[in-house]
Design a protein around this motif. Sequence first.
Motif, PDB file in Angstrom:
ATOM      1  N   LEU A   1     -37.930 -80.226 -20.883  1.00 45.18           N
ATOM      2  CA  LEU A   1     -38.957 -79.195 -20.995  1.00 45.18           C
ATOM      3  C   LEU A   1     -39.892 -79.451 -22.174  1.00 45.18           C
ATOM      4  O   LEU A   1     -41.093 -79.157 -22.117  1.00 45.18           O
ATOM      5  N   LYS A   2     -39.340 -80.028 -23.247  1.00 48.31           N
ATOM      6  CA  LYS A   2     -40.180 -80.396 -24.394  1.00 48.31           C
ATOM      7  C   LYS A   2     -41.153 -81.504 -24.001  1.00 48.31           C
ATOM      8  O   LYS A   2     -42.334 -81.466 -24.372  1.00 48.31           O
ATOM      9  N   ALA A   3     -40.673 -82.464 -23.222  1.00 49.06           N
ATOM     10  CA  ALA A   3     -41.532 -83.567 -22.765  1.00 49.06           C
ATOM     11  C   ALA A   3     -42.673 -83.051 -21.896  1.00 49.06           C
ATOM     12  O   ALA A   3     -43.762 -83.634 -21.866  1.00 49.06           O
ATOM     13  N   LYS A   4     -42.435 -81.943 -21.206  1.00 48.04           N
ATOM     14  CA  LYS A   4     -43.468 -81.349 -20.355  1.00 48.04           C
ATOM     15  C   LYS A   4     -44.298 -80.310 -21.106  1.00 48.04           C
ATOM     16  O   LYS A   4     -45.109 -79.597 -20.514  1.00 48.04           O
ATOM     17  N   LYS A   5     -44.058 -80.235 -22.444  1.00 51.33           N
ATOM     18  CA  LYS A   5     -44.824 -79.345 -23.327  1.00 51.33           C
ATOM     19  C   LYS A   5     -44.633 -77.859 -22.983  1.00 51.33           C
ATOM     20  O   LYS A   5     -45.525 -77.043 -23.192  1.00 51.33           O
ATOM     21  N   LEU A   6     -43.454 -77.517 -22.474  1.00 59.21           N
ATOM     22  CA  LEU A   6     -43.166 -76.131 -22.124  1.00 59.21           C
ATOM     23  C   LEU A   6     -42.374 -75.406 -23.209  1.00 59.21           C
ATOM     24  O   LEU A   6     -42.398 -74.173 -23.269  1.00 59.21           O
ATOM     25  N   VAL A   7     -41.666 -76.171 -24.046  1.00 56.57           N
ATOM     26  CA  VAL A   7     -40.896 -75.549 -25.130  1.00 56.57           C
ATOM     27  C   VAL A   7     -41.119 -76.283 -26.444  1.00 56.57           C
ATOM     28  O   VAL A   7     -41.472 -77.463 -26.463  1.00 56.57           O
ATOM     29  N   LEU A   8     -40.891 -75.549 -27.524  1.00 61.41           N
ATOM     30  CA  LEU A   8     -40.848 -76.125 -28.866  1.00 61.41           C
ATOM     31  C   LEU A   8     -39.370 -76.219 -29.208  1.00 61.41           C
ATOM     32  O   LEU A   8     -38.683 -75.177 -29.299  1.00 61.41           O
ATOM     33  N   TYR A   9     -38.875 -77.426 -29.369  1.00 62.06           N
ATOM     34  CA  TYR A   9     -37.429 -77.597 -29.517  1.00 62.06           C
ATOM     35  C   TYR A   9     -37.098 -78.675 -30.550  1.00 62.06           C
ATOM     36  O   TYR A   9     -37.696 -79.747 -30.564  1.00 62.06           O
ATOM     37  N   SER A  10     -36.148 -78.326 -31.421  1.00 63.77           N
ATOM     38  CA  SER A  10     -35.591 -79.288 -32.373  1.00 63.77           C
ATOM     39  C   SER A  10     -34.072 -79.137 -32.339  1.00 63.77           C
ATOM     40  O   SER A  10     -33.567 -78.005 -32.351  1.00 63.77           O
TER      41      SER A  10
END
Length: 222
Positions: A47-56
């Motif tokens: 989902l981060k790769a698809k720019k849908l979430v901010l995740y660390s």
Amino acid sequence: MNYTISEENYIKAIFRLQRAGKTVSTNALALELETKPASITDMLKKLKAKKLVLYSPYQGCRLSSEGSKLALSIVRRHRLWEYFLAEKLQFKWDEVHEVAEELEHVSSKQLIERLDAFLGFPRFDPHGDPIPDSTGKITMPELVKLITLRPCERARVSGLTDQSADMLKLLKQRKINIGTIVTINKKFEFDQSLEIEIPESIPFIISEQTAQNILVQYEPES
């Protein structure tokens, strides 16, 4: 862009959870979706790769602006389908959620806009939850808990904090629905239960717990 059912379910779950705080932990998401934390991590990376979430890693996640738009779109579809099922197909309000969970993944924008127009642009679903409009805007009504009303006050049932099957069945048995006008007759100090009255019914008592979960809007005397 098209998304898988699993991706949409994750987005909706994050949207639901992040309203209670600034970030959503992997463990909270795993509990919500009833899956393993390792699977959550894999999906968050996608989902981060698809720019849908901010995740660390180890810091939790939040929806990005694109993720929020998608979440509101899913919520809009779900609640419109719930309204359609209840109002046009006469599904009971404790039955609509499960069916709408499947229909919400039909992502045709043209279909949803025509459905909205066909239904007369409803603002709230059968459980009283606001339906986002085509731009993602939500109109939040000013609601109070039924338990806060005083004797002789009238209100219109407009939502629920607990939408579990058991709660919905209880209210169905009592013939309480969204839109039902409720008058408070008495409040019993011993256990905070209420004697209430609804149209075409004799007065009856509901528990404090039930009254805590019913959201209402004040209704002026006609």
